[in-house]
Design a protein around this motif. Structure first.
Motif, short mmCIF file in Angstrom:
data_model
loop_
_atom_site.label_atom_id
_atom_site.label_comp_id
_atom_site.label_asym_id
_atom_site.label_seq_id
_atom_site.Cartn_x
_atom_site.Cartn_y
_atom_site.Cartn_z
N ALA A 179 0.85 -1.19 0.00
CA ALA A 179 0.00 0.00 0.00
C ALA A 179 0.89 1.24 0.00
O ALA A 179 2.01 1.21 0.51
N GLN A 180 0.39 2.31 -0.57
CA GLN A 180 1.14 3.55 -0.63
C GLN A 180 1.51 3.99 0.78
O GLN A 180 0.66 4.13 1.64
N TRP A 181 2.78 4.22 1.03
CA TRP A 181 3.27 4.53 2.37
C TRP A 181 2.62 5.78 2.94
O TRP A 181 2.28 5.83 4.11
N SER A 182 2.44 6.80 2.14
CA SER A 182 1.92 8.06 2.66
C SER A 182 0.53 7.91 3.26
O SER A 182 0.10 8.73 4.06
N LEU A 183 -0.15 6.82 2.91
CA LEU A 183 -1.50 6.60 3.43
C LEU A 183 -1.56 5.49 4.47
O LEU A 183 -2.61 5.17 4.98
N TRP A 184 -0.42 4.88 4.77
CA TRP A 184 -0.42 3.67 5.59
C TRP A 184 -1.08 3.85 6.94
O TRP A 184 -1.80 2.98 7.41
N PHE A 185 -0.83 4.97 7.59
CA PHE A 185 -1.28 5.13 8.98
C PHE A 185 -2.79 4.95 9.08
O PHE A 185 -3.27 4.30 9.99
N HIS A 186 -3.49 5.47 8.14
CA HIS A 186 -4.95 5.35 8.18
C HIS A 186 -5.44 4.10 7.44
O HIS A 186 -6.19 3.30 7.98
N THR A 187 -4.99 3.93 6.22
CA THR A 187 -5.60 2.91 5.36
C THR A 187 -5.28 1.48 5.74
O THR A 187 -6.13 0.61 5.61
N MET A 188 -4.08 1.20 6.20
CA MET A 188 -3.74 -0.19 6.50
C MET A 188 -4.53 -0.70 7.70
O MET A 188 -5.01 -1.84 7.70
N PHE A 189 -4.68 0.10 8.72
CA PHE A 189 -5.46 -0.31 9.89
C PHE A 189 -6.94 -0.39 9.55
O PHE A 189 -7.65 -1.28 10.01
N THR A 190 -7.41 0.54 8.73
CA THR A 190 -8.81 0.52 8.30
C THR A 190 -9.07 -0.71 7.43
O THR A 190 -10.13 -1.33 7.54
N ALA A 191 -8.11 -1.07 6.60
CA ALA A 191 -8.28 -2.25 5.73
C ALA A 191 -8.45 -3.51 6.58
O ALA A 191 -9.23 -4.40 6.22
N ILE A 192 -7.74 -3.60 7.69
CA ILE A 192 -7.91 -4.76 8.60
C ILE A 192 -9.30 -4.71 9.22
O ILE A 192 -10.03 -5.70 9.23
N GLU A 193 -9.66 -3.56 9.74
CA GLU A 193 -10.95 -3.42 10.42
C GLU A 193 -12.11 -3.77 9.49
O GLU A 193 -13.07 -4.42 9.90
N LYS A 194 -12.00 -3.39 8.23
CA LYS A 194 -13.09 -3.63 7.28
C LYS A 194 -13.01 -4.99 6.61
O LYS A 194 -13.83 -5.32 5.76
N GLY A 195 -12.01 -5.80 6.97
CA GLY A 195 -11.89 -7.13 6.39
C GLY A 195 -11.33 -7.16 4.99
O GLY A 195 -11.43 -8.18 4.31
N MET A 196 -10.73 -6.08 4.54
CA MET A 196 -10.15 -6.03 3.20
C MET A 196 -8.84 -6.83 3.15
O MET A 196 -8.44 -7.32 2.11
#
Length: 180
Positions: free
Chosen positions: A32-49
């Motif tokens: 995943a794009q590093w600049s977005l990791w802080f929000h998107t990677m944790f959200t991706a786990i939470e949403k089951g992506m």
């Protein structure tokens, strides 16, 4: 994931060395794009992506605190371990500084100051507790990007290997400098 389940999908920073390590060891993981990791990677786990997001043992406590409103948790049974180092970047025109850093690290290792410094930091104490938890199964992974590794990565518990490595480097640098 831990049996390299082809259906479990992980996520890491697109340009992080961890991505190559996990892929090299047969894990199904996307970048995943590093600049977005802080929000998107944790959200991706939470949403089951995605199913998992391996984090550095030193950072995981802070990550969980920052994302405490998300429905995520630290996996309780496993730990992935692979060599990955912290580096000092020094100008090639400053060999005396390189020598000073190496000798300083060796002295701090010998007198216990390096261990004391690490143990002062709460995240390091928590990391050691996680890394040495006898209830966790450790999966040692290869890092294809490194040409060497420490045989005993837990230098705090057994500093002799790190000491020997520092001595070799200091001796090599002294021999190289004397040839110039």
């Amino acid at each position: 994931m831990y049996s390299k389940d082809q259906h479990a999908l992980g996520v890491q920073g697109k340009d992080w060395p961890d991505l190559a390590v996990l892929q090299h060891n047969g894990f199904k993981v996307e970048g995943a794009q590093w600049s977005l990791w802080f929000h998107t990677m944790f959200t991706a786990i939470e949403k089951g992506m995605v199913d998992y997001f391996p984090r550095n043992v030193i950072e995981v406590t802070n990550d969980l605190e920052r994302h405490k409103t998300k429905r995520i948790k630290l996996e309780d049974n496993f730990i992935l371990r692979y060599p990955s180092y912290e580096y000092f970047f020094v100008s090639p025109h400053k060999p005396d500084l390189v020598n000073r850093i190496q000798i300083g690290l060796l002295r701090m290792l010998d007198n216990g100051e390096l261990k004391t410094m690490f143990e002062k930091h709460e995240n390091h104490r928590k990391a050691m507790k996680l890394a040495t938890d006898p209830n966790r199964k450790v999966f040692d992974l290869a890092n294809p990007e490194l040409s060497y590794h420490f045989d005993d990565p837990l230098w705090v518990s057994n500093p002799s290997y790190m000491r020997a490595e520092l001595e070799k480097v200091i001796q090599y640098n002294a021999q190289t400098a004397s040839k110039k």
